[in-house]
Design an enzyme around this catalytic site. Structure first.
Site, PDB file in Angstrom:
ATOM      1  N   ASP A 274      64.667  46.242  46.987  1.00  0.00           N
ATOM      2  CA  ASP A 274      64.645  46.597  45.566  1.00  0.00           C
ATOM      3  C   ASP A 274      66.023  46.556  44.910  1.00  0.00           C
ATOM      4  O   ASP A 274      66.128  46.682  43.697  1.00  0.00           O
ATOM      5  CB  ASP A 274      64.059  48.001  45.373  1.00  0.00           C
ATOM      6  CG  ASP A 274      62.584  48.068  45.700  1.00  0.00           C
ATOM      7  OD1 ASP A 274      61.961  46.994  45.809  1.00  0.00           O
ATOM      8  OD2 ASP A 274      62.049  49.180  45.864  1.00  0.00           O
ATOM      9  N   ARG A 319      59.925  50.187  43.397  1.00  0.00           N
ATOM     10  CA  ARG A 319      59.317  51.531  43.401  1.00  0.00           C
ATOM     11  C   ARG A 319      59.914  52.400  42.291  1.00  0.00           C
ATOM     12  O   ARG A 319      59.204  53.020  41.518  1.00  0.00           O
ATOM     13  CB  ARG A 319      59.533  52.177  44.769  1.00  0.00           C
ATOM     14  CG  ARG A 319      58.986  53.579  44.912  1.00  0.00           C
ATOM     15  CD  ARG A 319      59.214  54.101  46.313  1.00  0.00           C
ATOM     16  NE  ARG A 319      58.430  53.354  47.282  1.00  0.00           N
ATOM     17  CZ  ARG A 319      57.171  53.642  47.605  1.00  0.00           C
ATOM     18  NH1 ARG A 319      56.571  54.664  47.026  1.00  0.00           N
ATOM     19  NH2 ARG A 319      56.523  52.927  48.488  1.00  0.00           N
TER      20      ARG A 319
END
Length: 532
Positions: A274, A319
Site C-alpha cells: 500500500d 486499506r
C-alpha cells in the site's frame, strides 16, 4: 568527567549533533547517547560530540558554549556496543571484494547522514537526519562466525523473493558468510516449523516467482519463544521482512535480545504494497502494483467502451491509504473517478457520485471508477452488517466496498433513473499481490537487502532500512509503525482531480465561493490515522 545527560532530557526523541562526528570510543569517554533523544532547548548547552561506531582517528571540533543552535538532530538507531561495550571490531572483508576494487569510496563515512526534509528555507533549522546506509570500515562479526536467518511475515507483496535472494547473495559474496537459514512460515516458524539452508544456488531464480519462497503467515509472534529459538540455534543475525505489525514484532525481539545481552543484530526490511509507511520514499512492490493495476483498468475500459452506458468499477488495494489507486489512476488516463479512504464522498444529491456518473454517461457513454478497498467503509457499514473482526495481524476486516458500490449504482439507475446501464466489476487484488516484481522493484529490493546486510555486519540492530529523499538510511523501527496517507491538501491529489475532472465530493455547505473553508480542511486532515 561527568558525561551524563540531564534528567529532564532523558525521554526525548533525537540527539542534536555537531556537524563533525568524533570517533574512537576506545580513546575517549563515551557520551551515553540515548536513541531518539530530543533536546528541547540546546542554546544553553554545549553540543556533545558523537562517539562513532568506527575506530577512525580522532577528529575533534571545538564547539563554543555560545554556539548558535542550527537545529541539527540525529534520529539514531541502536548498536550492539550500546549493551555490549567490549565487543571487538574487525576490518570489513568487503574491501577485498573484486566488486568494490574500483569503487572510489568503498565505505560510508561516520558523519554521513540523510536529511528527512529536503526542501528548506533560508535560516531554517537543519532538522532531523538519519544515518546513511552502506558498508562501514569496521564490522562486529567475523564472517565464519555468522549464522544468519531470514523470515517473511504477513501478506504477499511483489519483491519478497528478490529481497530474500539478495540478502543471501549479499552475505555470501560480499562478506563470505556461508551459514544462512530460512525460517519457514512466518514468526511461528521459529518454534513450530523446520528451517532450510539458503545458499546462492538455492535462491538463484526465486526472484522470478511471485509470493514468498519461505512461505508466510500472520500472527504467531511469541517473543520469548522466538528469542529462545534464536539463542538455541546460535543465530546472531536476524533479517525480518514484513509490514508494520511484523516490524513491531521485530522491535520486541530486539528489546529481548538486548535484555539478555546477546550479540544478535536484528534488521527489518519494511514491506507493504500500500506504500503507507512513514518517512521512507516508497515501499517495495508498489511500482509493480501500480503497473499491474493498469491491466485491470484497461480491461474495465475496454468492457465499458464496448457497450451502451457501461460502468466499470475496479477495486484496488489500499486499506487506510489510497496511494495505489491514486497513482494507478494518474498513470492510466482512462479513469473518470478515483475514490480513496482519505477522501470522503457521497452518493446522492448535487455534487454526489450518482450525478457525476450520469453526466459522464451522457457525455462519453461510459465511465471507469477506481476505488481503494478502504474507501467509504462508513457508508458500507450503514447498509451491510458491520463487523469488528480482525485478522491474525490485528487488521480490521474490511467490508467489500466494490460490491456495495456496484449494487448501489445499479439500483439507482435502474430503479430511480429508469436508465439501463451495463455494470462491470473487476477485483484484481490477489492477482496483483501474487506476481513477481518488475525491473524497478527488483533494483530497489537489491538496495534494501544490501543495506540491511551492511547495517547488521556493522553492528547496528533494531533498525529498518529504506530510501529517504532517494538516499538509503537506517531508520528506527518505531517509524515503520507510523502510517502515511494521501494528504488531500497536497498537490498530488490536486493533480489527480485535474486529470480526471472529478468532483471533490465536498458538500456545497462545506465550501464558500469555490474555496474550501479552513474547518473542512482541518477535519479532512485530522480524520485519518496519520497524514504526512
Amino acid at each position: 568527567m561527568d558525561f551524563s545527560i540531564p534528567s529532564h532530557l532523558s525521554n526525548s526523541k533525537a540527539s542534536p549533533l555537531p556537524s563533525t562526528f568524533l570517533s574512537s570510543k576506545s580513546q575517549l569517554p563515551r557520551f551515553p547517547i540515548r536513541h531518539h533523544l530530543s533536546f528541547k532547548s540546546r542554546n544553553s548547552l554545549k553540543k556533545p560530540p558523537l562517539i562513532s561506531r568506527q575506530n577512525f582517528a580522532i577528529r575533534a571540533q571545538e564547539v563554543s558554549d555560545q554556539a548558535v543552535d542550527d537545529g541539527f538532530t540525529l534520529d539514531d538507531v541502536p548498536h550492539l556496543t550500546d549493551f555490549l561495550p567490549d565487543l571487538p571490531s574487525y576490518p570489513n572483508p568487503i574491501q577485498k571484494s573484486p566488486g568494490y576494487a574500483i569503487v572510489k569510496q568503498t565505505f560510508v563515512r561516520p558523519e554521513d547522514v540523510v536529511a528527512q526534509t529536503i526542501v528548506v528555507q533560508k535560516d531554517s533549522p537543519r532538522g532531523v537526519h538519519f544515518r546513511r546506509a552502506g558498508p562501514r570500515e569496521k564490522v562486529y562479526f567475523k564472517s565464519e562466525d555468522v549464522r544468519a536467518c531470514i523470515v517473511t511475515c504477513g501478506g504477499l507483496c511483489p519483491g519478497i523473493n528478490t529481497v530474500i535472494r539478495e540478502i543471501v547473495c549479499g552475505l555470501h559474496y560480499m562478506y563470505g558468510v556461508e551459514d544462512i537459514l530460512g525460517i519457514q512460515g512466518g514468526y511461528r516458524g521459529f518454534y513450530s516449523k523446520n528451517t532450510m539452508a539458503l545458499t546462492p544456488k538455492v535462491v538463484s531464480d526465486i526472484h522470478k516467482r511471485g509470493g514468498t519462497f519461505l512461505r508466510t503467515s500472520r500472527g504467531g509472534h511469541d517473543t520469548q519463544k522466538i528469542v529462545d529459538n534464536i539463542q538455541d540455534r546460535g543465530i546472531n543475525q536476524v533479517y525480518i521482512i514484513g509490514g508494520d505489525g511484523t516490524q513491531r514484532g521485530a522491535a520486541r525481539i530486539y528489546e529481548e535480545v538486548e535484555k539478555r545481552g546477546l550479540q544478535v543484530a536484528v534488521a527489518g526490511i519494511p514491506k507493504t504494497i500500500d506504500n503507507d509507511i512513514a518517512v521512507i520514499d516508497k515501499s517495495f512492490g508498489f511500482d509493480t502494483a501500480v503497473e499491474e493495476a493498469q491491466r485491470a483498468i484497461n480491461a474495465a475500459h475496454v468492457e465499458v467502451e464496448s457497450v451502451e452506458n457501461g460502468v466499470g468499477i475496479v477495486k484496488l488495494m489500499g486499506r487506510y491509504s489510497g496511494f495505489i489507486a491514486m497513482f494507478a489512476t494518474l498513470a492510466s488516463r482512462d479513469v473518470d473517478c478515483c475514490l480513496i479512504p482519505e477522501s470522503p464522498f457521497y452518493l446522492e444529491g448535487k455534487g454526489g457520485l450518482f450525478e457525476f456518473i450520469e453526466e459522464r454517461l451522457k457525455e462519453n457513454g461510459h465511465i471507469v471508477i477506481v476505488v481503494a478497498e478502504g474507501a467509504g467503509q462508513e457508508y458500507v457499514a450503514q447498509s451491510m452488517h458491520e463487523t469488528d473482526e480482525k485478522d491474525a495481524s490485528g487488521n480490521r476486516l474490511l467490508l467489500d466496498v466494490g460490491l456495495w458500490l456496484t449494487e448501489n449504482i445499479k439500483d439507482h439507475f435502474t430503479k430511480e433513473q429508469k436508465m439501463a446501464i451495463n455494470m462491470k466489476y473487476i477485483d484484481p487484488t490477489y492477482m496483483i499481490r501474487a506476481i513477481p516484481s518488475n525491473a524497478s522493484d527488483n533494483i530497489y529490493c537489491t538496495l534494501l537487502a544490501q543495506s540491511a546486510v551492511h547495517g547488521a555486519m556493522a553492528g547496528f540492530t533494531g533498525f529498518t532500512v529504506g530510501p529517504v529523499n532517494s538516499r538509503h538510511a537506517y531508520i528506527p523501527i518505531s517509524h515503520v509503525s507510523q502510517t502515511r496517507t494521501v494528504k488531500l491538501t497536497d498537490r498530488m491529489w490536486a493533480r489527480l482531480l485535474a486529470s480526471t475532472n472529478q468532483p471533490s465530493f465536498l458538500n456545497c455547505d462545506q465550501s464558500i465561493g469555490g474555496k474550501v473553508c479552513k474547518d473542512t480542511i482541518d477535519l479532512i486532515n485530522d480524520m485519518k490515522i496519520t497524514s504526512i
